[in-house]
Enzyme design. Structure first.
Site, mmCIF file in Angstrom:
data_model
loop_
_atom_site.group_PDB
_atom_site.id
_atom_site.type_symbol
_atom_site.label_atom_id
_atom_site.label_comp_id
_atom_site.label_asym_id
_atom_site.label_seq_id
_atom_site.Cartn_x
_atom_site.Cartn_y
_atom_site.Cartn_z
ATOM 1 N N ASP A 9 69.322 50.837 108.693
ATOM 2 C CA ASP A 9 67.670 51.722 109.054
ATOM 3 C C ASP A 9 66.990 50.659 107.460
ATOM 4 O O ASP A 9 67.504 50.576 106.558
ATOM 5 C CB ASP A 9 67.436 53.444 108.431
ATOM 6 C CG ASP A 9 66.127 53.498 108.365
ATOM 7 O OD1 ASP A 9 65.209 52.351 109.334
ATOM 8 O OD2 ASP A 9 65.738 54.865 108.071
ATOM 9 N N ASP A 11 62.562 52.022 105.671
ATOM 10 C CA ASP A 11 62.829 53.188 105.009
ATOM 11 C C ASP A 11 63.526 54.273 104.814
ATOM 12 O O ASP A 11 63.613 55.274 105.822
ATOM 13 C CB ASP A 11 61.127 53.833 106.117
ATOM 14 C CG ASP A 11 59.909 52.075 106.087
ATOM 15 O OD1 ASP A 11 60.105 52.348 104.665
ATOM 16 O OD2 ASP A 11 60.174 51.880 107.403
ATOM 17 N N ASP A 217 68.353 57.531 108.047
ATOM 18 C CA ASP A 217 68.010 59.348 107.185
ATOM 19 C C ASP A 217 66.964 59.737 108.158
ATOM 20 O O ASP A 217 67.147 61.553 107.472
ATOM 21 C CB ASP A 217 67.149 59.023 106.034
ATOM 22 C CG ASP A 217 65.795 58.334 106.369
ATOM 23 O OD1 ASP A 217 65.586 57.494 107.450
ATOM 24 O OD2 ASP A 217 65.008 58.677 105.735
HETATM 25 MG MG LIG Z 1 63.941 56.059 107.190
#
Ligand SMILES: [Mg+2]
Length: 277
Positions: A9, A11, A217
Site C-alpha cells: 500500500d 498512503d 495499514d
Molecule cells: Mg493506507
C-alpha cells in the site's frame, strides 16, 4: 530458489501520512533494487497518481490502482502467453487488466442518489481547486486524483445516520461496493485482494516458486493481506495498529509508523532465511 514478491500500500504504509515521504524506507528500497525484488504498489490512488510515485521510486513493476479496479502491467513484463487468458487491453505502454466497472457507471449512481435528494458529492462534481482544498494535495496532484477510472470518491453531507445507511444500501442493491478510508469510495465488486491473487498467479507462472509478502495499514488492505504468505501491518501515525486487524493476530506487526515499520519489516525479511534459502 524461491523469488520474493512484495505488494505494498502507499498512503500511511510506504509513504508517511503527513508529508508523503518515503525517506524512512530508503534502506529497504535500496536492498529491493539491488536484489531486483518485484515491488507491486497496490493503492486506492489513481493510475496517474501512482505513476508519480513509481517515477520517484524508480519502480518498473506492475501496479494495482483504485482499490483493485485495474492492474497495469508494463508491456513485455509477463509473456503474452500467460497474460492472454486475462484479456488485457493495451493502454499507453501497459497491458491493463480491468477488474472494476467504469467510472461513468459509478458517476451515474452518484447522480441517481442526488436525484433522490441525498446530499452526496463525488470528485467528479468538484473542481481541482476544491479537491485540493479538502485533500491537502497541491493542484497538480489534485488534478491526477481527479483522473479516475474505476472508483469514485464521495463526500456525504448528510448527518443523519439513517440517511447514510439508505445510501449504503442503495449502493449495495445496485450491485456496487463502498468502502471508507479518509473519504468514502464507491466501486464495482473489486478489492485489492482479487487483484493481488491474479498477479500472484502471473508471477507463479513466470517464476515457479515464489514467496509473497504484503504490507498495509488499513481496512482496504485486509483483502490483500489475506492473499499472501507474509502479511504485515505498520503502525498508524498515532502509533497504534488499525483496530480492524484485532481479529487477525497472525498478521505480523511491523514495529514502526508507516515507512519506518515498512523498512524494518522488509529488511528483516530479506536478511532472514526467506530470501536466501
Ligand atoms: Mg493506507
Amino acid at each position: 530458489m524461491a523469488r520474493l514478491i512484495i505488494f505494498t500500500d502507499l498512503d500511511g504504509t510506504l509513504i508517511r501520512e503527513e508529508d508523503y515521504s518515503f525517506t524512512d524506507a530508503l534502506p529497504a528500497l535500496e536492498e529491493i533494487g539491488r536484489q531486483k525484488i518485484p515491488l507491486v504498489i497496490s493503492s486506492s490512488k489513481t493510475r496517474s497518481e501512482i505513476e508519480v510515485y513509481r517515477e520517484r521510486l524508480n519502480n518498473r513493476d506492475p501496479f494495482i490502482a483504485e482499490n483493485g479496479g485495474g492492474i497495469f502491467i508494463p508491456e513485455g513484463y509477463f509473456t503474452q502467453e500467460i497474460l492472454g487468458e486475462y484479456n488485457p487491453v493495451k493502454i499507453e505502454g501497459y497491458q491493463a487488466i480491468m477488474l472494476g466497472v467504469s467510472y461513468k457507471e459509478l458517476r451515474a449512481v452518484i447522480e441517481e442518489l442526488r436525484a433522490k435528494a441525498y446530499r452526496i458529492k463525488g470528485f467528479g462534481d468538484l473542481s481541482v481547486d476544491e479537491i485540493a482544498e479538502i485533500t491537502g494535495l497541491n493542484s497538480y496532484e489534485a488534478r491526477l486524483a481527479k483522473k479516475r477510472e474505476f472508483d469514485e470518491v464521495f463526500i456525504l453531507e448528510e448527518d443523519d445516520m439513517q440517511r447514510k445507511e439508505e445510501i449504503f444500501r442503495f449502493i449495495k442493491e445496485k450491485g456496487y461496493e463502498y468502502t471508507k478510508g479518509r473519504f468514502y469510495h464507491i466501486m464495482g465488486r473489486t478489492d485489492k485482494g482479487k487483484a493481488v491473487r491474479l498477479l500472484i498467479d502471473l508471477y507463479k507462472q513466470t517464476f515457479g516458486d515464489i514467496i509473497t509478502v504484503a504490507i498495509g495499514d488499513s481496512m482496504n488492505d485486509l483483502p490483500m493481506l489475506l492473499e499472501v504468505q507474509y502479511p504485515f501491518i505498520v503502525r498508524k501515525s498515532d502509533g497504534s495498529y488499525d483496530k480492524v486487524f484485532e481479529e487477525y493476530p497472525y498478521i505480523r506487526r511491523a514495529d514502526g509508523i508507516g515507512p519506518e515499520g515498512w523498512n524494518r519489516a522488509v529488511l528483516d525479511l530479506i536478511r532472514s532465511k526467506i530470501s536466501t534459502s
